[in-house]
Design a protein around this motif. Structure first.
Motif, mmCIF file in Angstrom:
data_model
loop_
_atom_site.group_PDB
_atom_site.id
_atom_site.type_symbol
_atom_site.label_atom_id
_atom_site.label_comp_id
_atom_site.label_asym_id
_atom_site.label_seq_id
_atom_site.Cartn_x
_atom_site.Cartn_y
_atom_site.Cartn_z
ATOM 1 N N LEU A 255 0.828 -1.193 0.000
ATOM 2 C CA LEU A 255 0.000 0.000 0.000
ATOM 3 C C LEU A 255 0.866 1.247 0.000
ATOM 4 C CD1 LEU A 255 -2.979 0.620 0.141
ATOM 5 C CD2 LEU A 255 -2.734 0.901 2.603
ATOM 6 N N ALA B 134 2.231 1.944 -3.349
ATOM 7 C CA ALA B 134 1.211 2.511 -4.233
ATOM 8 C C ALA B 134 0.901 3.948 -3.848
ATOM 9 C CB ALA B 134 -0.055 1.669 -4.171
ATOM 10 N N LEU B 135 0.816 4.160 -2.548
ATOM 11 C CA LEU B 135 0.467 5.502 -2.100
ATOM 12 C C LEU B 135 1.587 6.490 -2.388
ATOM 13 C CD1 LEU B 135 -1.518 4.973 1.197
ATOM 14 C CD2 LEU B 135 -2.333 5.748 -1.040
ATOM 15 N N ALA C 61 3.383 6.484 -4.816
ATOM 16 C CA ALA C 61 3.264 6.871 -6.217
ATOM 17 C C ALA C 61 2.156 7.898 -6.400
ATOM 18 C CB ALA C 61 2.987 5.645 -7.084
ATOM 19 N N CYS C 62 1.196 7.870 -5.502
ATOM 20 C CA CYS C 62 0.047 8.752 -5.690
ATOM 21 C C CYS C 62 0.092 9.965 -4.796
ATOM 22 C CB CYS C 62 -1.254 8.011 -5.396
ATOM 23 S SG CYS C 62 -1.250 6.353 -6.005
ATOM 24 N N ALA D 109 2.152 12.394 -4.448
ATOM 25 C CA ALA D 109 2.618 13.662 -4.993
ATOM 26 C C ALA D 109 1.495 14.643 -5.353
ATOM 27 C CB ALA D 109 3.513 13.418 -6.193
ATOM 28 N N PRO D 110 0.402 14.157 -5.981
ATOM 29 C CA PRO D 110 -0.617 15.133 -6.370
ATOM 30 C C PRO D 110 -1.174 15.936 -5.207
ATOM 31 C CG PRO D 110 -1.376 12.880 -6.677
ATOM 32 C CD PRO D 110 0.092 12.842 -6.486
ATOM 33 N N ALA E 227 -4.669 23.157 -7.679
ATOM 34 C CA ALA E 227 -5.102 22.462 -8.872
ATOM 35 C C ALA E 227 -6.037 23.309 -9.721
ATOM 36 C CB ALA E 227 -5.807 21.168 -8.487
ATOM 37 N N SER E 228 -6.726 24.228 -9.090
ATOM 38 C CA SER E 228 -7.697 25.015 -9.847
ATOM 39 C C SER E 228 -7.000 25.837 -10.917
ATOM 40 C CB SER E 228 -8.441 25.956 -8.903
ATOM 41 O OG SER E 228 -8.917 27.061 -9.631
ATOM 42 N N ALA F 166 3.029 22.965 -19.419
ATOM 43 C CA ALA F 166 3.473 22.262 -18.223
ATOM 44 C C ALA F 166 4.605 23.014 -17.529
ATOM 45 C CB ALA F 166 3.918 20.856 -18.585
#
Lengths: 282, 437, 294
Positions: free
Chosen positions: B13, B16-17, B19-20, B22-23, B30-31, B105
């Motif tokens: 986990l 996997a986490l 890897a995720c 960062a966002p 994000a807006s 970007a």
């Protein structure tokens, strides 16, 4: 010759013609590909088309790796595909096992989510995904392709594996439990070995889909040395303004990129007709 | 035992986490509303940062053009300045999409070989920097006036002229002879009159593009100009083709299609080139690239003749000037990029590529290379002579979209979906809207 | 005992969580972002500003929208129909016993196994009006006298790309239908034969009803894939000439990356998302009751 057998013969001939027609349609492009891949540059543009090359240009094949520098493309594809398969299996096998044999909270919603998540095309979310990868610093990084391959193939593979695990009798779990195995050990020591054919088939599917992936490989990568074979081939088609398109080399490259997949698929053909893809379809 | 599983799974986990995770980092919100006008702006040029030894810059070129010379130049440049140049090569047709994506970007390359049509838009979006202070006055003085004019916006040099090519009509003498045509046509009307004779037996009179946005305009603009039409009107606020002249030009284009190699709908410039070099088409508009390629391959190209641009009904005559440019992006490495471009824009380096590819030099010093003044060299002399007739594509902010709209309606007319007048009557207002945006 | 059960229920969730995390980060979160972006627009200097539903209004009013929707409809429905039809045909052939059956199964797999990029390249070459193989065959058979440009004609481009897609996907349908056919017990046919049913009769009376439900699910899946298939169109025609082969998803890509019109592209994405959700719902319903409960 009596009447019924005459009808039978007609039927048989008709059937034979049908088989030949199907084979013709399926094989026509493949024969064309091989034929062009063995032509010399000028021979490609002759009218009418020469189906059997005047001079068999075997040298096109080494040229794919020499002159067209496809070797890095191949290596990249192999690397990315291998990592993707690893990731998909690492996440997919436990998930499929749980969906097939274990009880957990919110099981039904999770199952539906898996079903539904294979429906949304990556193109729809390409902009946010690009931004996301960018913020993670993964643009022009092969890892981004691995993550994308995992994301967009996981559902399909989980459904395939679930179908495989479903065919293992439930009693196996109970028997293992009595022997003192917990669910994780049951998965590792019993289910994985028992279902190795099913897993192998899933691996090949994962292989094909990762190997063929185009959208992200095309959008996320810009360095020449990081491009996959599929993108490299595609770019040869568009990248030769001075000399026109070297179709003969493109086709030789295409044959090289296809052969591994076809070989793998023919190896597993019996399982495709079986319930390998049943998870997604049935 | 349970602990072991829990441990193993939570490890999984965690991977996997990781890897995720960062966002959700406190990176820019994000807006989209909150993001700055140009994502690249945080790396605004810091004037005092002299390019230090050990800097690496990325330079993007298109296709394989000049790759060998570039590699050699990059090595020499590193030896001289200690700045490493990383070279990348993109496909011509995907270049705009790639560079826009990278700029959005905030990770553009430091410098790039691109098209003059981008200048205005990239300036507006704040992707590029003006070059006046990044290059020496000597280099600036070395450029031809035509080249500088194309690259200057609001009195500042926003891009550096790199490869210039002058396109005119090329003929296949063998095919003309076989059809009994001894005199070259001088107007499009004359060409259309002899065209039927050139069609037959797998041969065609002409090769063109109607579909691919950029290349459709490459093929159509010389005709539009010859008929005194243009993309935009003089004030740049409205279109310049939804009128009699434009429609007449489009009619010529539709008529040409009848005698053209029938692949125009899917063709790009590679196809037309190919049609000419394989002697399938008797004529097409291009520069000397195709001939140079034939020469490179050691093949005979003596059958190719370069004609003067064909005139329209009013006698106007233009050759199509294509100005490719070098752009420098806001990355913080502007100075190093400027130095590199200065190093590259010399007669022994870039000049060599221009000689090989069959383009027209646009720096005075390049003419010191004997090949450029040799009258026997059909690759350069005939095209260089046409330079006074050259007209370049307009500099418009929404050029890519204007190009797409025009190409779509030209294509619809060529395919017979609508008449030329109907096509431009629909395309006109759409282009007006884009021009006023 | 009950508590132990609950604990197990939660602990078992660990098997699923990594997968869910990936979905959350790379599918669900981006979808919310697309919704967010779709209500913004940009100035020519790149500033974003809120515009409400303006992008959607622009989409509805856009001159090309009706063509896009029509193309998407044709691409999905006509394409799926032929994929299923040819798939069924091939499956029925393969269901028979005949010499060379194994070889044939192997051969029809090739189009499916082939990378899309590769099949697009071959077909582009074969469609070429000057030196292409299809024109050559048709000319030799005397069917055409003038070369036809299949991909480069506004009237035929969508059809030409669809043929490639059908060619590549029909084998997949065939193999799936074949496995359904094998699952029908043979005694049903034998019984029908005794009752005097001919082969055509037994096909319509027995086979078709029995495979109908799995055909429906297959059709939905193949249709959804078609709706999403961007690469075939992009690689063969880029949606052209003059948008004649554009579908919704290729329009998303074009607006996002070729015109740099991201907010508008996001709005088209939202439209696609809504359409797909309807299909997804149908798909889930067609698989209802498939969850095995212990």
């Amino acid at each position: 010759m009596n009447k019924p057998s005459a009808i039978k013969t007609v039927k048989r001939i008709f059937f034979g013609l049908l088989v030949l027609l199907i084979l013709f349609i399926m094989l026509f492009p493949i024969v064309a590909m091989i034929s062009v891949s063995l032509k010399q540059a000028n021979d490609v543009f002759t009218v009418p088309v020469t189906w059997i090359p005047k001079h068999t240009a075997w040298e096109n094949y080494p040229a794919v790796f020499g002159k067209m520098k496809m070797t890095t493309g191949f290596l990249n594809s192999i690397l990315i595909t291998a990592a993707s398969i690893g990731g998909i299996m690492l996440l997919g096998i436990p998930a499929a096992f749980a969906l097939s044999k274990l009880r957990f909270v919110m099981k039904k919603p999770v199952y539906y989510m898996v079903l539904v998540s294979q429906m949304f095309a990556p193109v729809i979310v390409i902009i946010p995904l690009y931004n996301l990868m960018n913020r993670m610093g993964l643009i022009d990084n092969r890892l981004s392709l691995v993550i994308m391959n995992i994301t967009f193939n996981l559902a399909f593979i989980v459904l395939m594996l679930k179908a495989t695990f479903d065919s293992v009798p439930k009693e196996t779990v109970e028997a293992a439990k009595i022997d003192g195995c917990n669910s994780f050990m049951t998965l590792v020591w019993i289910f994985v070995p028992i279902s190795r054919t099913g897993i192998a088939v899933a691996v090949i599917y994962a292989f094909t889909r990762s190997w063929n992936e185009f959208l992200f490989a095309f959008t996320f990568m810009s360095s020449t040395e990081k491009k996959t074979i599929i993108v490299s081939l595609y770019e040869v088609l568009k990248n030769n303004p001075a000399v026109g398109i070297p179709w003969h080399l493109v086709m030789a490259g295409a044959v090289c990129a296809t052969v591994p997949l076809v070989v793998l698929f023919i190896l597993i053909r019996n399982y495709i007709t079986g319930n390998a893809t049943a998870g997604a379809v049935k | 035992m349970k602990k072991a599983i829990a441990l193993a799974l939570s490890l999984l986990l965690a991977v996997a986490l990781a890897a995720c995770s960062a966002p959700s980092d406190p990176t820019p919100p994000a807006s989209p509303a909150a993001s700055t006008p140009s994502s690249g702006s945080e790396a605004a040029p810091s004037g005092d940062s002299a390019p230090a030894e050990g800097t690496t810059i990325t330079y993007v070129t298109l296709g394989d053009t000049g790759m060998n010379q570039l590699q050699k130049a990059a090595e020499e440049f590193e030896a001289e300045t200690g700045i490493k140049v990383k070279l990348e090569s993109w496909a011509y047709s995907d270049a705009y999409q790639k560079i826009i994506t990278l700029c959005e970007a905030g990770t553009p390359p430091d410098a790039m070989y691109g098209f003059s049509g981008w200048t205005q838009q990239f300036k507006n979006l704040g992707y590029t920097v003006p070059l006046d202070d990044l290059i020496s006055q000597e280099l600036k003085d070395d450029f031809s006036k035509a080249a500088l004019d194309v690259c200057t916006v609001d009195g500042q040099l926003w891009v550096l002229p790199s490869y210039m090519s002058i396109r005119s009509i090329l003929y296949n003498k063998n095919l003309l002879d076989a059809a009994g045509i001894t005199e070259l046509p001088t107007t499009w009307q004359e060409f259309l009159e002899v065209a039927p004779k050139l069609v037959g037996g797998g041969k065609y009179a002409y090769s063109m593009v109607a579909g691919h946005p950029k290349n459709t305009l490459d093929c159509f603009l010389p005709i539009l100009w010859a008929y005194d039409g243009d993309v935009a009107s003089a004030d740049g606020k409205t279109n310049g083709f939804n009128n009699e002249n434009g429609v007449a030009a489009l009619q010529v284009y539709c008529d040409l299609a009848k005698y053209a190699v029938p692949d125009y709908g899917e063709a790009d410039i590679n196809f037309t080139q190919n049609n000419f070099t394989t002697q399938t088409a008797a004529a097409y508009i291009h520069n000397a690239q195709g001939l140079a390629a034939l020469a490179d391959a050691g093949e005979d190209y003596s059958w190719a003749v370069i004609g003067a641009p064909l005139k329209g009904a009013g006698g106007s005559q233009y050759s199509l000037g294509i100005m490719d440019v070098d752009l420098v992006f806001k990355t913080g490495n502007e100075e190093a990029a400027g130095k590199w471009l200065e190093f590259w824009h010399t007669k022994d380096r870039m000049g060599d590529v221009i000689e090989q590819a069959g383009w027209v030099p646009n720096q005075k010093s390049f003419f010191e290379r004997p090949a450029f003044t040799d009258p026997a060299n059909v690759m350069v002399a005939p095209f260089a002579e046409l330079e006074p007739l050259a007209k370049f594509k307009p500099t418009i902010s929404s050029w890519e979209e204007v190009q797409k709209v025009m190409a779509d309606y030209i294509t619809k007319a060529v395919m017979g979906e609508m008449t030329p007048a109907e096509a431009f009557a629909e395309a006109g207002p759409m282009v007006d809207e884009l021009l006023q945006k | 005992m009950k508590q132990a059960n609950r604990r197990e229920n939660l602990l078992n969730l660990l098997y699923i969580l990594p997968m869910l995390a990936v979905f959350a980060a790379f599918i669900i979160y981006p979808i919310t972002e697309v919704f967010n972006l779709s209500v913004y627009d940009r100035t020519s200097t790149g500033q974003y500003f809120y515009v409400g539903l303006n992008n959607f209004i622009k989409f509805i009013r856009h001159r090309e929208t009706s063509r896009l929707l029509l193309n998407t409809g044709i691409w999905v429905f006509v394409g799926t129909f032929f994929k299923l039809l040819f798939g069924l045909g091939m499956a029925l052939v393969l269901y028979q016993a005949f010499p060379g059956k194994k070889v044939m199964t192997g051969i029809i797999l090739i189009p499916y196994a082939m990378p899309a990029a590769v099949s697009c390249m071959i077909w582009r070459l074969m469609y070429n009006p000057v030196f292409g193989h299809i024109g050559d065959i048709l000319t030799r058979l005397g069917l055409i006298s003038e070369p036809l440009n299949f991909l480069g004609n506004t009237k035929t481009s969508l059809l030409a790309v669809m043929i490639v897609n059908v060619w590549a996907v029909a084998p997949f349908c065939a193999l799936n239908i074949l496995s359904t056919l094998y699952s029908i017990p043979t005694y049903i046919y034998e019984a029908a034969k005794i009752d005097g049913a001919g082969s055509i009769q037994s096909f319509f009376k027995i086979t078709l009803p029995l495979i109908a439900s799995s055909m429906r699910t297959l059709g939905l899946l193949v249709g959804i894939w078609a709706f999403n298939s961007f690469d075939v169109i992009f690689m063969m025609t880029q949606g052209g000439p003059a948008n004649s082969s554009s579908i919704l998803v290729s329009n998303i890509y074009q607006n996002a990356f070729q015109f740099n019109n991201r907010p508008y592209s996001a709005a088209v994405s939202v439209v696609c998302f809504v359409i797909l959700s309807i299909f997804a719902l149908l798909y889930v319903r067609s698989k209802e009751g498939d969850v095995s409960y212990e």
